[in-house]
Design a protein around this motif. Structure first.
Motif, PDB file in Angstrom:
ATOM      1  N   THR A 264       0.669   6.662 -23.842  1.00 20.41           N
ATOM      2  CA  THR A 264      -0.100   5.493 -24.288  1.00 20.41           C
ATOM      3  C   THR A 264       0.328   4.219 -23.573  1.00 20.41           C
ATOM      4  N   ASP A 265       1.192   4.307 -22.566  1.00 21.51           N
ATOM      5  CA  ASP A 265       1.665   3.132 -21.843  1.00 21.51           C
ATOM      6  C   ASP A 265       0.621   2.713 -20.803  1.00 21.51           C
ATOM      7  N   ALA A 266      -0.108   1.622 -21.079  1.00 22.14           N
ATOM      8  CA  ALA A 266      -1.194   1.173 -20.199  1.00 22.14           C
ATOM      9  C   ALA A 266      -0.661   0.699 -18.852  1.00 22.14           C
ATOM     10  N   ASN A 267       0.460  -0.015 -18.846  1.00 23.77           N
ATOM     11  CA  ASN A 267       1.031  -0.502 -17.581  1.00 23.77           C
ATOM     12  C   ASN A 267       1.424   0.658 -16.676  1.00 23.77           C
ATOM     13  N   LEU A 268       1.990   1.685 -17.250  1.00 24.58           N
ATOM     14  CA  LEU A 268       2.377   2.857 -16.472  1.00 24.58           C
ATOM     15  C   LEU A 268       1.151   3.568 -15.920  1.00 24.58           C
ATOM     16  N   THR A 269       0.096   3.650 -16.730  1.00 28.85           N
ATOM     17  CA  THR A 269      -1.151   4.276 -16.269  1.00 28.85           C
ATOM     18  C   THR A 269      -1.735   3.487 -15.102  1.00 28.85           C
ATOM     19  N   MET A 270      -1.762   2.154 -15.221  1.00 27.64           N
ATOM     20  CA  MET A 270      -2.291   1.326 -14.140  1.00 27.64           C
ATOM     21  C   MET A 270      -1.425   1.458 -12.888  1.00 27.64           C
ATOM     22  N   GLY A 271      -0.143   1.569 -13.070  1.00 28.26           N
ATOM     23  CA  GLY A 271       0.757   1.723 -11.926  1.00 28.26           C
ATOM     24  C   GLY A 271       0.514   3.023 -11.174  1.00 28.26           C
ATOM     25  N   THR A 272       0.044   4.040 -11.864  1.00 28.43           N
ATOM     26  CA  THR A 272      -0.193   5.318 -11.189  1.00 28.43           C
ATOM     27  C   THR A 272      -1.501   5.342 -10.417  1.00 28.43           C
ATOM     28  N   ILE A 273      -2.475   4.494 -10.816  1.00 30.21           N
ATOM     29  CA  ILE A 273      -3.767   4.525 -10.111  1.00 30.21           C
ATOM     30  C   ILE A 273      -3.943   3.353  -9.163  1.00 30.21           C
ATOM     31  N   THR A 274      -3.086   2.335  -9.232  1.00 33.22           N
ATOM     32  CA  THR A 274      -3.152   1.192  -8.323  1.00 33.22           C
ATOM     33  C   THR A 274      -2.359   1.532  -7.073  1.00 33.22           C
ATOM     34  N   PRO A 275      -3.014   1.402  -5.894  1.00 33.16           N
ATOM     35  CA  PRO A 275      -2.278   1.733  -4.672  1.00 33.16           C
ATOM     36  C   PRO A 275      -1.156   0.726  -4.432  1.00 33.16           C
ATOM     37  N   ALA A 276      -0.021   1.222  -4.046  1.00 32.27           N
ATOM     38  CA  ALA A 276       1.121   0.366  -3.747  1.00 32.27           C
ATOM     39  C   ALA A 276       1.133   0.093  -2.252  1.00 32.27           C
ATOM     40  N   GLY A 277       1.913  -0.885  -1.834  1.00 36.85           N
ATOM     41  CA  GLY A 277       2.002  -1.206  -0.420  1.00 36.85           C
ATOM     42  C   GLY A 277       2.681  -0.088   0.355  1.00 36.85           C
ATOM     43  N   ASN A 278       2.144   0.193   1.538  1.00 35.43           N
ATOM     44  CA  ASN A 278       2.701   1.210   2.408  1.00 35.43           C
ATOM     45  C   ASN A 278       3.098   0.521   3.703  1.00 35.43           C
ATOM     46  N   ALA A 279       4.397   0.291   3.902  1.00 39.21           N
ATOM     47  CA  ALA A 279       4.878  -0.493   5.045  1.00 39.21           C
ATOM     48  C   ALA A 279       4.490   0.158   6.364  1.00 39.21           C
ATOM     49  N   ALA A 280       4.561   1.451   6.464  1.00 40.44           N
ATOM     50  CA  ALA A 280       4.219   2.134   7.714  1.00 40.44           C
ATOM     51  C   ALA A 280       2.738   1.976   8.029  1.00 40.44           C
ATOM     52  N   LEU A 281       1.889   2.113   7.015  1.00 42.43           N
ATOM     53  CA  LEU A 281       0.447   1.985   7.218  1.00 42.43           C
ATOM     54  C   LEU A 281       0.076   0.546   7.592  1.00 42.43           C
ATOM     55  N   GLU A 282       0.695  -0.428   6.939  1.00 43.17           N
ATOM     56  CA  GLU A 282       0.432  -1.835   7.259  1.00 43.17           C
ATOM     57  C   GLU A 282       0.891  -2.162   8.672  1.00 43.17           C
ATOM     58  N   ASP A 283       2.027  -1.657   9.089  1.00 44.99           N
ATOM     59  CA  ASP A 283       2.534  -1.871  10.444  1.00 44.99           C
ATOM     60  C   ASP A 283       1.586  -1.258  11.464  1.00 44.99           C
ATOM     61  N   TRP A 284       1.091  -0.068  11.174  1.00 42.21           N
ATOM     62  CA  TRP A 284       0.143   0.605  12.057  1.00 42.21           C
ATOM     63  C   TRP A 284      -1.143  -0.215  12.192  1.00 42.21           C
ATOM     64  N   ALA A 285      -1.626  -0.734  11.045  1.00 35.15           N
ATOM     65  CA  ALA A 285      -2.856  -1.532  11.063  1.00 35.15           C
ATOM     66  C   ALA A 285      -2.653  -2.811  11.878  1.00 35.15           C
ATOM     67  N   ARG A 286      -1.532  -3.500  11.742  1.00 37.27           N
ATOM     68  CA  ARG A 286      -1.245  -4.706  12.519  1.00 37.27           C
ATOM     69  C   ARG A 286      -1.146  -4.384  14.007  1.00 37.27           C
ATOM     70  N   HIS A 287      -0.521  -3.285  14.303  1.00 35.96           N
ATOM     71  CA  HIS A 287      -0.354  -2.888  15.710  1.00 35.96           C
ATOM     72  C   HIS A 287      -1.711  -2.557  16.325  1.00 35.96           C
TER      73      HIS A 287
END
Length: 191
Positions: A165-188
């Motif tokens: 019943t933890d709403a914050n935990l549920t949102m944390g599982t479906i919200t994409p988190a930052g991916n440093a490797a993917l962001e670096d690839w996109a900038r490059h």
């Protein structure tokens, strides 16, 4: 209904006649298991108390080392006699003639001494083995608990990642988190 109720109460109620009668012919498995666990726990505690002071002093280790000498010495000495008999039969015959002159009571005494030595050594090593076995068995509950805890995190276990019943935990599982490797690839790629 009162009479039937009393009969059913007598058969299946608090004074369960069927259960009590069955226990006369067959041991209650649950109670027997509880008794067995209690006995095993008490035995392990007794072993643990008996062998609690297992640190050996320098003197004990030295005596243990000296006690290891007779068996190899007897075995190697006997093999040495066979070798000596092959290389110098006259020397060997002289020695065996001297041994033949040893009186029988002295042979009996030697047999008793050797028997007591090896018997005591066998008993001491047997007790040391039992001590090590008791120490190993005392660790079994910890290992079982660790295995149970690890099995709780098994991926095949249903709802192991359920957020409840933890709403914050549920949102944390479906919200994409930052991916440093993917962001670096996109900038490059953009540059």
């Amino acid at each position: 209904m009162g009479m039937i109720g009393r009969i059913l109460d007598a058969l299946f109620g608090s004074g369960n006649v069927i259960k009590e009668t069955a226990e006369v012919f067959r041991v209650n498995a649950e109670a027997d298991a509880v008794r067995a666990v209690s006995v095993q726990g008490q035995a392990l505690n007794q072993f643990g108390m008996e062998f609690a002071f297992s640190r050996q002093s320098l003197f004990d280790r030295l005596m243990d080392a000296i006690n290891r000498i007779p068996r190899p010495a007897l075995a190697l000495g006997t093999i040495g006699l066979f070798v000596a008999a092959m290389f110098d039969p006259v020397w060997f015959a002289e020695r065996m003639t001297g041994i033949a002159l040893v009186p029988e009571p002295l042979w009996w005494l030697l047999g008793v001494i050797v028997s007591f030595y090896f018997g005591a050594r066998h008993q001491a090593k047997g007790q040391a083995f039992q001590k090590e076995l008791a120490q190993t068995l005392s660790r079994v509950p910890q290992v079982v608990n660790s295995l149970d805890m690890l099995r709780e995190f098994d991926a095949d276990t249903p709802s192991v990642a359920e957020t409840g019943t933890d709403a914050n935990l549920t949102m944390g599982t479906i919200t994409p988190a930052g991916n440093a490797a993917l962001e670096d690839w996109a900038r490059h790629r953009a540059s």
